[in-house]
Design a protein around this motif. Structure first.
Motif, PDB file in Angstrom:
ATOM      1  N   UNK A  79      73.556 -22.777  -8.410  1.00  0.00           N
ATOM      2  CA  UNK A  79      72.102 -22.959  -8.497  1.00  0.00           C
ATOM      3  C   UNK A  79      71.342 -21.973  -7.616  1.00  0.00           C
ATOM      4  N   UNK A  80      71.697 -21.791  -6.339  1.00  0.00           N
ATOM      5  CA  UNK A  80      70.937 -20.823  -5.512  1.00  0.00           C
ATOM      6  C   UNK A  80      71.037 -19.393  -6.022  1.00  0.00           C
ATOM      7  N   UNK A  81      72.188 -19.036  -6.631  1.00  0.00           N
ATOM      8  CA  UNK A  81      72.344 -17.673  -7.150  1.00  0.00           C
ATOM      9  C   UNK A  81      71.365 -17.414  -8.287  1.00  0.00           C
ATOM     10  N   UNK A  82      71.288 -18.365  -9.222  1.00  0.00           N
ATOM     11  CA  UNK A  82      70.396 -18.165 -10.365  1.00  0.00           C
ATOM     12  C   UNK A  82      68.923 -18.298  -9.969  1.00  0.00           C
ATOM     13  N   UNK A  83      68.630 -19.062  -8.931  1.00  0.00           N
ATOM     14  CA  UNK A  83      67.256 -19.071  -8.407  1.00  0.00           C
ATOM     15  C   UNK A  83      66.871 -17.685  -7.897  1.00  0.00           C
ATOM     16  N   UNK A  84      67.802 -17.071  -7.166  1.00  0.00           N
ATOM     17  CA  UNK A  84      67.544 -15.734  -6.621  1.00  0.00           C
ATOM     18  C   UNK A  84      67.390 -14.712  -7.746  1.00  0.00           C
ATOM     19  N   UNK A  85      68.280 -14.780  -8.745  1.00  0.00           N
ATOM     20  CA  UNK A  85      68.198 -13.838  -9.867  1.00  0.00           C
ATOM     21  C   UNK A  85      66.895 -14.015 -10.645  1.00  0.00           C
ATOM     22  N   UNK A  86      66.450 -15.268 -10.769  1.00  0.00           N
ATOM     23  CA  UNK A  86      65.194 -15.530 -11.470  1.00  0.00           C
ATOM     24  C   UNK A  86      64.030 -14.846 -10.745  1.00  0.00           C
ATOM     25  N   UNK A  87      63.980 -14.962  -9.436  1.00  0.00           N
ATOM     26  CA  UNK A  87      62.890 -14.365  -8.658  1.00  0.00           C
ATOM     27  C   UNK A  87      62.950 -12.841  -8.702  1.00  0.00           C
ATOM     28  N   UNK A  88      64.167 -12.286  -8.669  1.00  0.00           N
ATOM     29  CA  UNK A  88      64.317 -10.825  -8.726  1.00  0.00           C
ATOM     30  C   UNK A  88      63.816 -10.294 -10.067  1.00  0.00           C
ATOM     31  N   UNK A  89      64.219 -10.960 -11.162  1.00  0.00           N
ATOM     32  CA  UNK A  89      63.762 -10.525 -12.484  1.00  0.00           C
ATOM     33  C   UNK A  89      62.264 -10.729 -12.645  1.00  0.00           C
ATOM     34  N   UNK A  90      61.761 -11.798 -12.054  1.00  0.00           N
ATOM     35  CA  UNK A  90      60.338 -12.124 -12.203  1.00  0.00           C
ATOM     36  C   UNK A  90      59.450 -11.018 -11.652  1.00  0.00           C
ATOM     37  N   UNK A  91      59.869 -10.395 -10.539  1.00  0.00           N
ATOM     38  CA  UNK A  91      59.052  -9.320  -9.965  1.00  0.00           C
ATOM     39  C   UNK A  91      59.354  -7.969 -10.605  1.00  0.00           C
ATOM     40  N   UNK A  92      60.225  -7.975 -11.637  1.00  0.00           N
ATOM     41  CA  UNK A  92      60.460  -6.757 -12.397  1.00  0.00           C
ATOM     42  C   UNK A  92      61.558  -5.872 -11.874  1.00  0.00           C
ATOM     43  N   UNK A  96      72.138  -3.915  -9.415  1.00  0.00           N
ATOM     44  CA  UNK A  96      73.344  -3.382 -10.045  1.00  0.00           C
ATOM     45  C   UNK A  96      74.324  -4.510 -10.348  1.00  0.00           C
ATOM     46  N   UNK A  97      75.104  -4.301 -11.396  1.00  0.00           N
ATOM     47  CA  UNK A  97      76.048  -5.339 -11.823  1.00  0.00           C
ATOM     48  C   UNK A  97      77.030  -5.701 -10.720  1.00  0.00           C
TER      49      UNK A  97
END
Length: 516
Positions: A79-92, A96-97
């Motif tokens: 859950x914390x990983x996908x929260x972080x990824x959501x915020x990173x994508x949200x700001x555009x 890296x993979x």
């Protein structure tokens, strides 16, 4: 089952149902939007975790509780990983993979440590039922890795908050509201985890499942109220707002999804409260612009802004999703005022004689043809005057070409003083000039020619200290045109005016002659 426990289980089930609803809503409505995929996954994981915890609280033995605890840990570490990824994508931003995969190392180790805890007790030092609770509640004593996992969760959430807060300064009202709601939602699990780890929650009940669902209530509010994923990510907003063009984004129903600051020059009524409203509702007072937007075709548009006329080119670009289905359109208002003014200036320069700044021969004939077309449709009359400077070659030979140019400009300026608005004055060539006088009787044209002749003959040009006087000869002709009569044109009258001019020269020059 005690009433207090039943009530808490019901709250947890409702929280799980909310997370699942938000997951399905995002999957159906916004799956292609920035940050939506991590949001879908994190709400699904949250619902699994929440429902599993409800079943854990409903269990009557330690074995059942441990079983559901293991089910919870299939979702919780991620859950914390996908929260972080959501915020990173949200700001555009994109990471890296290799770094994205690295974020999952600790969650996978956590699952391994949790499932093999009986062999090493690195995750839990001990697991047993609490003795001070009226219903079965597990008592867990964390081992080293439990605190590694807790620290990892805390860091992911804090980094997510920092990422969002860094965008506050340069964001619009809409994005500031979204960020504030997202940050508020992310702070709740931190507080809940603090209470749980420090044994401050009632009977040691884990507050995490409910806190996660409260988090998604805030995120859901941002999603539904402020259209969190239906607009460009925050990182793109800097580019969006700095564009010189006015840009407005509409959905398929013509509702306003977003706009930049440049659009407010064109539509001053735009503000944060107009998001979600119909574009046509803002254009009731501007029928022309409304018709352009309804037609959805590229077009030119002119409006007055602070008393200045501004020219725009309006462009329409459809927006498609990954399935190539239309989901809206982007309308751009490119300010082309400078280009329009430059084209008008170039057109004017192309139509004027470079020396005298009156119409050149080509444009004079073109304008006269338009004049004759109008007279042929409606009826009327026209007079033509042709004149030139007498003995102009002697001026050039005696005083030089600079003096000759000055004399030509002087004659042109004298003629300009006496012709009316609507009359056409052109330089026919060299020292020869021509005038079209619409709806002018022959005697009136004769009088005008004679006034210009007299004024030229009475005036003196001074060039480099030399005083130069010249005279002009004039030929005048006239035609009455009935409606529907196409027998007259500038091409048929110019030879007659030229014959009259030749007659004036033959008669001793500095006079006016008529051929009707």
């Amino acid at each position: 089952m005690p009433r207090e426990l039943s009530l808490y289980i019901l709250v947890i089930i409702l929280a799980g149902a909310l997370s699942l609803f938000l997951c399905l809503f995002a999957l159906l409505k916004i799956k292609d939007a920035p940050g939506a995929k991590p949001y879908i996954i994190v709400t699904l994981l949250s619902s699994i975790f929440t429902f599993s915890y409800a079943l854990e609280l409903s269990s009557t033995s330690l074995e059942q509780i441990i079983f559901w605890l293991r089910v919870e840990y299939l979702a919780l570490p991620f859950i914390p990983v996908f929260l972080l990824l959501m915020c990173i994508e949200y700001i555009g931003h994109r990471i890296k993979k290799v770094w994205k995969y690295a974020l999952f190392i600790i969650p996978f180790i956590t699952i391994f440590m949790h499932y093999t805890n009986d062999s090493h007790h690195f995750y839990y030092k001990s697991m047993g039922l609490r003795g001070d609770s009226p219903f079965p509640i597990i008592k867990l004593v964390g081992g080293p890795w439990f605190y590694v996992h807790s620290l990892f969760l805390f860091l992911c959430v804090m980094i997510s908050i920092i990422i969002l807060l860094r965008q506050l300064k340069n964001s619009s009202f809409r994005f500031r509201m979204q960020i504030s709601m997202m940050v508020a939602g992310l702070l709740i699990p931190i507080l809940a985890n603090y209470y749980y780890i420090n044994g401050l929650s009632s009977y040691g009940i884990d507050l995490g499942p409910v806190s996660m669902s409260i988090t998604f209530i805030f995120h859901g509010a941002a999603l539904l109220t402020f259209q969190m994923f239906n607009v460009a990510p925050i990182a793109r907003e800097t580019v969006f707002e700095s564009m010189k063009e006015g840009v407005i984004v509409l959905n398929q129903q013509g509702l306003i999804v977003d706009y930049n600051h440049g659009m407010r020059k064109v539509i001053p009524l735009l503000d944060e409260h107009t998001i979600g409203k119909s574009i046509t509702s803002l254009l009731n007072g501007n029928q022309h612009l409304r018709e352009i937007i309804d037609l959805k075709q590229d077009s030119d548009f002119t409006c007055s802004i602070n008393g200045d006329m501004v020219h725009y080119h309006i462009g329409f670009s459809p927006v498609f999703n990954k399935s190539n289905l239309p989901i809206g359109q982007i309308i751009t208002f490119a300010d082309v005022t400078e280009r329009v003014l430059m084209l008008e200036k170039l057109k004017q320069l192309a139509s004027l004689d470079g020396l005298t700044q009156i119409l050149n021969r080509t444009f004079f004939i073109k304008k006269s043809e338009i004049l004759f077309d109008a007279l042929s449709r409606e009826g009327g009359s026209v007079s033509i005057i042709m004149f030139d400077i007498d003995h102009f070659k002697n001026v050039n030979d005696t005083f030089g070409h600079e003096a000759g140019d000055a004399v030509i400009m002087h004659v042109a300026n004298t003629a300009k003083e006496y012709i009316r608005e609507g009359d056409l004055l052109g330089r026919y060539g060299g020292e020869e000039f021509i005038v079209s006088l619409p709806n002018t009787a022959l005697p009136t044209a004769y009088e005008l020619a004679d006034v210009i002749r007299e004024k030229v003959s009475e005036s003196i040009s001074e060039v480099n200290g030399e005083k130069i006087s010249v005279t002009c000869s004039f030929g005048v002709t006239h035609a009455s045109i009935e409606a529907g009569d196409r027998g007259h044109s500038i091409q048929t009258l110019m030879p007659l005016a030229d014959q009259a001019l030749y007659a004036a020269k033959k008669n001793g020059r500095n006079c006016v002659r008529i051929i009707a």
